[in-house]
Design an enzyme around this catalytic site. Structure first.
Site, PDB file in Angstrom:
ATOM      1  N   GLU A 145       0.782  -1.352  -0.046  1.00 14.54           N
ATOM      2  CA  GLU A 145      -0.098   0.049   0.138  1.00 14.54           C
ATOM      3  C   GLU A 145       0.893   1.130   0.007  1.00 14.54           C
ATOM      4  O   GLU A 145       0.264   2.425   0.172  1.00 14.54           O
ATOM      5  CB  GLU A 145      -1.043   0.071   1.028  1.00 14.54           C
ATOM      6  CG  GLU A 145      -2.003  -1.101   1.244  1.00 14.54           C
ATOM      7  CD  GLU A 145      -2.805  -0.899   2.511  1.00 14.54           C
ATOM      8  OE1 GLU A 145      -2.547  -0.272   3.465  1.00 14.54           O
ATOM      9  OE2 GLU A 145      -3.807  -1.814   2.311  1.00 14.54           O
TER      10      GLU A 145
HETATM   11  C1  LIG Z   1      -7.383   3.932   4.660  1.00 16.44           C
HETATM   12  O1  LIG Z   1      -7.087   4.609   3.690  1.00 16.44           O
HETATM   13  C2  LIG Z   1      -6.107   5.574   4.162  1.00 16.44           C
HETATM   14  C3  LIG Z   1      -5.803   6.548   2.663  1.00 16.44           C
HETATM   15  O2  LIG Z   1      -6.150   6.170   1.652  1.00 16.44           O
HETATM   16  C4  LIG Z   1      -5.036   5.213   4.629  1.00 16.44           C
HETATM   17  O3  LIG Z   1      -4.262   6.362   5.205  1.00 16.44           O
HETATM   18  C5  LIG Z   1      -5.336   4.079   5.604  1.00 16.44           C
HETATM   19  O4  LIG Z   1      -4.392   3.670   6.315  1.00 16.44           O
HETATM   20  C6  LIG Z   1      -6.221   3.009   5.167  1.00 16.44           C
HETATM   21  N1  LIG Z   1      -6.609   2.388   6.454  1.00 16.44           N
HETATM   22  C7  LIG Z   1      -6.391   1.047   6.394  1.00 16.44           C
HETATM   23  C8  LIG Z   1      -7.195   0.319   7.513  1.00 16.44           C
HETATM   24  O5  LIG Z   1      -6.325   0.348   5.514  1.00 16.44           O
END
Ligand SMILES: *[C@@H]1O[C@H](CO)[C@@H](O)[C@H](O)[C@H]1NC(C)=O
Ligand SMILES: *[C@@H]1O[C@H](CO)[C@@H](O)[C@H](O)[C@H]1NC(C)=O
Ligand SMILES: *[C@@H]1O[C@H](CO)[C@@H](O)[C@H](O)[C@H]1NC(C)=O
Ligand SMILES: *[C@@H]1O[C@H](CO)[C@@H](O)[C@H](O)[C@H]1NC(C)=O
Length: 278
Positions: A145
């Site tokens: 991510e």
């Molecule tokens: C949800 O998305 C946000 C931004 O896209 C990110 O900062 C966050 O870590 C994400 N949360 C999870 C639980 O994946």
């Protein structure tokens, strides 16, 4: 402690015309585990003993690549000799019950990137020695991510190679975002080395279930792309939150599978965040 991202993943039969969810306990449900405490989410062995899961992704390996030491963080599940030995034993117990235990690399909190093909090979070797052979994980889940999107296809290639040369099955799974294509894993998806894909249907306005707007749950174009990519018969899983809190701060809609006619399923044995709707 880092927030938790829990999701239950249900296997979908690969037909766009007839989106059916296979809901056979034990055969087709996976979950993430490791980002909460023993008290909250229980031990790995307890999760396996529920008989609900075919795969458990242990989250996360938070640091790798670019000369970094690999760092693995599952809080009090393995933070001293006693708990780590117990965790290792739990993996074996789970495997004896036919539950596959994968190591999920990275997620939202770590620092990681691959800077070259050589780097991908080095990381593959470290993962192989320490985690696939050392700890005995059945495979690696790519939950990328952040950082760069480069060289993941090479990493999948090297991991599969180690498995082949040593006669050990190495399961590789990908956890891309629901909207196709995924920025980090697109190239790696086409390497053909992923055995399983669980698409993330949460934490994104376009792919997250919204009870006020059920028809737009997952853009149809994305769904068709995922289906085509997996036309080889490999399983595609639908990743949904198993709790209304996908993290301590982020709340999501419940009932995420109701558009598919599937009752909400609570996988966690005693998560305080899980709703009573079972
Ligand atoms: C949800 O998305 C946000 C931004 O896209 C990110 O900062 C966050 O870590 C994400 N949360 C999870 C639980 O994946
Ligand atoms: C972990 O939780 C179980 C109950 O699920 C409890 O019996 C056990 O003592 C706990 N272990 C530790 C080390 O906290
Ligand atoms: C992404 O990685 C960068 C550098 O590695 C880091 O500074 C940043 O905090 C990370 N973002 C998230 C959301 O974790
Ligand atoms: C690394 O991946 C790229 C892109 O798929 C490929 O062209 C290249 O041959 C790979 N390199 C090695 C050494 O496998």
């Amino acid at each position: 402690m880092a927030p938790l991202a829990k999701l239950v993943v249900a296997c979908l039969i690969l037909s766009l015309a007839l989106i059916q969810v296979s809901w056979v306990a034990g055969g087709s449900i996976a979950t993430y585990w490791g980002q909460d405490t023993n008290d909250t989410e229980g031990r790995l062995e307890e999760l396996c003993n529920t008989g609900h899961y075919s795969h458990i992704n242990v989250a996360f390996l938070t640091h790798f690549g670019d000369g970094r030491d690999l760092e693995f963080s599952i809080f009090d599940h393995c933070n001293n000799q006693v708990s780590c030995i117990r965790f290792g034993r739990d993996i074996k117990t789970c495997q004896s019950k036919q539950v596959k235990i994968l190591l999920s690399i990275e997620g939202p909190y770590g620092t990681y990137s691959l800077n070259s093909v050589d780097d991908a090979q080095k990381v593959a070797k470290l993962l192989w020695d320490s985690y696939l052979i050392g700890v005995g994980f059945d495979g690696i889940d790519f939950h990328i991510e952040n950082g760069s999107a480069l060289y993941y296809e090479n990493l999948t290639n090297y991991l599969k190679d180690y498995g082949k040369k040593n006669n050990k099955e190495v399961i590789l799974s990908a956890s891309p975002s629901g909207l196709y294509p995924d920025a980090y894993l697109e190239k790696a998806m086409y390497s053909g080395h992923f055995d399983i894909v669980w698409i993330q249907l949460f934490n994104s306005t376009s792919c997250q279930y919204d009870s006020a707007n059920q028809n737009d749950y997952l853009p149809v174009a994305s769904w068709e792309e995922w289906n085509m990519l997996l036309a080889t018969g490999r399983p595609l899983f639908l990743g949904i939150p198993a709790s209304e809190y996908i993290s301590r701060s982020e709340q999501t809609d419940m009932d995420p599978l109701s558009p598919f006619g599937v009752p909400f399923f609570v996988p966690s044995i005693k998560s305080r965040h899980v709703s009573s709707k079972m």
